[in-house]
Write a protein that holds these residues in place. Structure first.
Motif, PDB file in Angstrom:
ATOM      1  N   PHE A 124      -3.847  24.703  70.685  1.00  0.00           N
ATOM      2  CA  PHE A 124      -2.620  25.496  70.784  1.00  0.00           C
ATOM      3  C   PHE A 124      -1.856  25.445  69.472  1.00  0.00           C
ATOM      4  CE2 PHE A 124       1.695  26.596  71.744  1.00  0.00           C
ATOM      5  CZ  PHE A 124       1.568  27.595  72.678  1.00  0.00           C
ATOM      6  N   ASN A 125      -1.417  26.639  69.033  1.00  0.00           N
ATOM      7  CA  ASN A 125      -0.596  26.744  67.841  1.00  0.00           C
ATOM      8  C   ASN A 125       0.609  27.645  68.128  1.00  0.00           C
ATOM      9  OD1 ASN A 125       0.509  26.970  65.331  1.00  0.00           O
ATOM     10  ND2 ASN A 125      -1.304  27.764  64.331  1.00  0.00           N
ATOM     11  N   THR A 126       0.369  28.937  68.321  1.00  0.00           N
ATOM     12  CA  THR A 126       1.454  29.896  68.506  1.00  0.00           C
ATOM     13  C   THR A 126       1.136  30.848  69.642  1.00  0.00           C
ATOM     14  OG1 THR A 126       1.891  29.805  66.128  1.00  0.00           O
ATOM     15  CG2 THR A 126       2.893  31.607  67.348  1.00  0.00           C
ATOM     16  N   LEU A 127       2.163  31.129  70.434  1.00  0.00           N
ATOM     17  CA  LEU A 127       2.081  32.053  71.559  1.00  0.00           C
ATOM     18  C   LEU A 127       2.961  33.258  71.243  1.00  0.00           C
ATOM     19  CD1 LEU A 127       1.240  32.206  74.695  1.00  0.00           C
ATOM     20  CD2 LEU A 127       3.550  31.397  75.080  1.00  0.00           C
ATOM     21  N   TYR A 128       2.435  34.461  71.419  1.00  0.00           N
ATOM     22  CA  TYR A 128       3.176  35.699  71.138  1.00  0.00           C
ATOM     23  C   TYR A 128       3.333  36.495  72.431  1.00  0.00           C
ATOM     24  CZ  TYR A 128       1.678  34.632  66.381  1.00  0.00           C
ATOM     25  OH  TYR A 128       1.446  34.012  65.181  1.00  0.00           O
ATOM     26  N   GLN A 137      16.345  23.269  81.180  1.00  0.00           N
ATOM     27  CA  GLN A 137      16.349  21.875  81.620  1.00  0.00           C
ATOM     28  C   GLN A 137      14.948  21.385  81.963  1.00  0.00           C
ATOM     29  OE1 GLN A 137      19.318  21.744  84.699  1.00  0.00           O
ATOM     30  NE2 GLN A 137      20.994  21.765  83.225  1.00  0.00           N
ATOM     31  N   ALA A 138      14.196  22.190  82.695  1.00  0.00           N
ATOM     32  CA  ALA A 138      12.834  21.790  83.057  1.00  0.00           C
ATOM     33  C   ALA A 138      11.828  22.082  81.947  1.00  0.00           C
ATOM     34  CB  ALA A 138      12.410  22.513  84.331  1.00  0.00           C
ATOM     35  N   GLN A 139      12.223  22.866  80.960  1.00  0.00           N
ATOM     36  CA  GLN A 139      11.381  23.310  79.853  1.00  0.00           C
ATOM     37  C   GLN A 139      10.109  23.996  80.350  1.00  0.00           C
ATOM     38  OE1 GLN A 139      10.824  20.438  76.719  1.00  0.00           O
ATOM     39  NE2 GLN A 139      13.005  20.348  76.273  1.00  0.00           N
ATOM     40  N   THR A 140      10.293  24.894  81.340  1.00  0.00           N
ATOM     41  CA  THR A 140       9.191  25.709  81.839  1.00  0.00           C
ATOM     42  C   THR A 140       9.386  27.137  81.351  1.00  0.00           C
ATOM     43  OG1 THR A 140      10.376  26.150  83.909  1.00  0.00           O
ATOM     44  CG2 THR A 140       8.808  24.305  83.897  1.00  0.00           C
ATOM     45  N   GLY A 163       4.007  28.135  82.248  1.00  0.00           N
ATOM     46  CA  GLY A 163       3.719  26.962  81.437  1.00  0.00           C
ATOM     47  C   GLY A 163       4.844  25.952  81.460  1.00  0.00           C
ATOM     48  N   ASN A 164       4.497  24.732  81.055  1.00  0.00           N
ATOM     49  CA  ASN A 164       5.457  23.642  80.969  1.00  0.00           C
ATOM     50  C   ASN A 164       5.344  23.074  79.551  1.00  0.00           C
ATOM     51  OD1 ASN A 164       6.675  21.015  81.042  1.00  0.00           O
ATOM     52  ND2 ASN A 164       6.573  21.116  83.275  1.00  0.00           N
ATOM     53  N   GLN A 168       2.738  20.314  78.353  1.00  0.00           N
ATOM     54  CA  GLN A 168       1.857  21.154  77.546  1.00  0.00           C
ATOM     55  C   GLN A 168       0.734  21.756  78.387  1.00  0.00           C
ATOM     56  OE1 GLN A 168       0.727  19.373  73.812  1.00  0.00           O
ATOM     57  NE2 GLN A 168       2.633  18.230  73.705  1.00  0.00           N
ATOM     58  N   GLU A 169       1.073  22.148  79.611  1.00  0.00           N
ATOM     59  CA  GLU A 169       0.124  22.819  80.500  1.00  0.00           C
ATOM     60  C   GLU A 169       0.521  24.276  80.619  1.00  0.00           C
ATOM     61  OE1 GLU A 169       0.339  20.651  84.146  1.00  0.00           O
ATOM     62  OE2 GLU A 169      -0.591  18.875  83.295  1.00  0.00           O
TER      63      GLU A 169
END
Length: 184
Positions: A124-128, A137-140, A163-164, A168-169
């Motif tokens: 994983f590097n970059t998501l577009y 808060q949950a970073q989802t 994703g989370n 990192q899922e």
């Protein structure tokens, strides 16, 4: 002859009157709507938030912020969010053309959204994506838009994502396509 001349003058006078009435532009009255006006605006915003242990938790930079108290949201132009892990080792940079935050928790990003890992690896590097929803808060993260991503050894795309960022899922929902890149 006098009657004809008088009739022509009356017709010309009436025509002039109606022509002037109809040719004038109607006055447009614009009403001031205080709800549609930002309560305050900030240019060149830079904000850092720390956790209870004094570690940097989030950082936000934006060209402009507009806050709407009555509508209960804040609008950002060219936002850049940096989210740090609890160990301060991994962080994510999320940037877009614009974003809106509701309840200081729910974030909607639109226009050339990028999710960039601070430590890119082979997976994983970059998501577009064009549009992304995030729970701060949950970073989802989630989206129903087309997704493209790149890594050192992998390219993948699909339609929709969940994703989370902490674990990192990530899961692509539909039309998944992946290419494994072999490099010498």
């Amino acid at each position: 002859m006098k009657r004809l001349l008088l009739s022509v003058l009356v017709i010309i006078t009436i025509s002039q009157y109606f022509w002037r009435e109809w040719s004038q532009q109607p006055e447009v009255v614009t009403e001031y709507d205080p709800v549609a006006q930002a309560d305050y605006t900030i240019e060149a915003l830079s904000r850092r938030q720390f956790d209870e242990n004094g570690h940097l938790h989030t950082q936000l930079d934006a060209e402009q912020l507009e806050h709407y108290q009555d509508l209960q949201f804040t609008y950002f132009q060219q936002p850049k969010y940096i989210l740090y892990s609890s160990a301060q080792q991994q962080h994510w940079l999320i940037q877009a053309n614009e974003s809106v935050i509701y309840d200081n928790r729910n974030l909607e990003l639109e226009g050339d959204v990028q999710v960039i890992a601070s430590h890119p690896d082979e997976w994983f590097n970059t998501l577009y994506v064009e549009q992304l929803n995030m729970d701060l808060q949950a970073q989802t993260i989630s989206t129903s838009s087309a997704v493209n991503a790149v890594a050192d050894k992998l390219k993948f795309s699909g339609q929709g994502l969940r994703g989370n960022l902490q674990t990192q899922e990530f899961e692509l929902i539909n039309h998944v396509r992946a290419e494994y890149l072999v490099k010498n």
